[in-house]
Design an enzyme around this catalytic site. Sequence first.
Site, PDB file in Angstrom:
ATOM      1  N   ARG A 233       0.852  -1.182   0.000  1.00  0.00           N
ATOM      2  CA  ARG A 233       0.000   0.000   0.000  1.00  0.00           C
ATOM      3  C   ARG A 233       0.892   1.236   0.000  1.00  0.00           C
ATOM      4  O   ARG A 233       2.017   1.201   0.539  1.00  0.00           O
ATOM      5  CB  ARG A 233      -0.893   0.039   1.249  1.00  0.00           C
ATOM      6  CG  ARG A 233      -2.015  -0.971   1.226  1.00  0.00           C
ATOM      7  CD  ARG A 233      -3.098  -0.572   0.240  1.00  0.00           C
ATOM      8  NE  ARG A 233      -4.246  -1.445   0.306  1.00  0.00           N
ATOM      9  CZ  ARG A 233      -4.572  -2.354  -0.621  1.00  0.00           C
ATOM     10  NH1 ARG A 233      -3.819  -2.514  -1.674  1.00  0.00           N
ATOM     11  NH2 ARG A 233      -5.649  -3.093  -0.496  1.00  0.00           N
ATOM     12  N   HIS A 281      -1.713   1.213  -9.736  1.00  0.00           N
ATOM     13  CA  HIS A 281      -2.382   0.226  -8.862  1.00  0.00           C
ATOM     14  C   HIS A 281      -3.075  -0.861  -9.695  1.00  0.00           C
ATOM     15  O   HIS A 281      -4.282  -1.074  -9.580  1.00  0.00           O
ATOM     16  CB  HIS A 281      -3.394   0.916  -7.926  1.00  0.00           C
ATOM     17  CG  HIS A 281      -3.706   0.091  -6.692  1.00  0.00           C
ATOM     18  ND1 HIS A 281      -4.006   0.634  -5.469  1.00  0.00           N
ATOM     19  CD2 HIS A 281      -3.768  -1.252  -6.504  1.00  0.00           C
ATOM     20  CE1 HIS A 281      -4.238  -0.331  -4.591  1.00  0.00           C
ATOM     21  NE2 HIS A 281      -4.103  -1.489  -5.202  1.00  0.00           N
TER      22      HIS A 281
HETATM   23  C1  GLV Z   1      -5.728  -4.591  -4.174  1.00  0.00           C
HETATM   24  O1  GLV Z   1      -4.979  -3.729  -3.922  1.00  0.00           O
HETATM   25  C2  GLV Z   1      -6.444  -5.434  -3.225  1.00  0.00           C
HETATM   26  O2  GLV Z   1      -6.398  -5.200  -2.004  1.00  0.00           O
HETATM   27  O3  GLV Z   1      -7.111  -6.372  -3.691  1.00  0.00           O
END
Ligand code: GLV
Length: 318
Positions: A233, A281
């Site tokens: 993260r 992401h």
């Molecule tokens: C992606 O970042 C997830 O948590 O699935």
Amino acid sequence: MAIAILAGRDSIEQKQHEWFSKSWREELLALNPHLDIRIWPDVGNPADIEFLLVWKHPIGSLNQFSNVKAIQSLGAGVDHIFVDPDINTEVPIARIIDPYMASDIVQYVTAYALQHIKLIKRWSEKQQQKLWNKEPPFNLSEKMIGIMGMGFLGSKAAHVLTALGLKVSGWSQSEKNISDVKHYTGDAEFSDFLSQSDMLICMLPLTDKTENILNIKTLSQLPEDAYLINVGRGSHLVEEDLLTVLDSGHLSGACLDVFRQEPLPVEHPFWSHPKIQVTPHIASVTNAATAAPQVYENYSRMMSGQALLRQVDTKKGY
Ligand code: GLV
């Protein structure tokens, strides 16, 4: 009795996630066409809702669902739920553990690790200069890859990387035994783990304990020229500290898929930093087609009063 899908913190994000919410509704309806599935903000009477499917819900919005019996994260992580200070921790929360998503993130990590190890940038620069440069190093495959977080995803990455003949070590809070992987456990062994990791791959869950774990102190303990890949993260990383260790020459580069602020603002220095690769992401995006059966199973379990599968520990935060 109904299910509500809440994806996106605000109306802009909800619009961006429209395809995502709809694909979840479609896949669940394919499993049971009688389900009543509503997408936020069109949820009708909140008292009808017993099962919530959430991915970055609007903060504070969950309180109005007074009859909710279970919350299902539509991702592997649950930090996006726990950031809401109003969350009712009595309600069980489950996450997704999907082999498809695991392969997705492992492929990403492997691709970027190999790109660095096989010196892909170096060879394409040489090509541009028309240079037949047969001088070492030809690759960096003797380097140690250190994976932070040896849960389902981290261990899968370790298996794949070791199968490729690479050297891998892992670090997590609890003892792990994975063949060909040297494992370091807990805070006591963290510094030893860092000091031998030529490439550091962060696959940790985000919790109070792991927030800001990639900071000037920890990054400086990596060997000279170390490379960082963050698919955990954004809040694992102190962004200014990364810039400091890159600009001082201590780290050779970083590949980042997650950020404190997403989308990454256009003025952010990471976009144009010569040593940083940015991806939006996408290392692993939940796939409704493969994960819907496990979500439906949790719904059925909730309906019959059974414990959820893949339930998270609200104290640990993962
Ligand atoms: C992606 O970042 C997830 O948590 O699935």
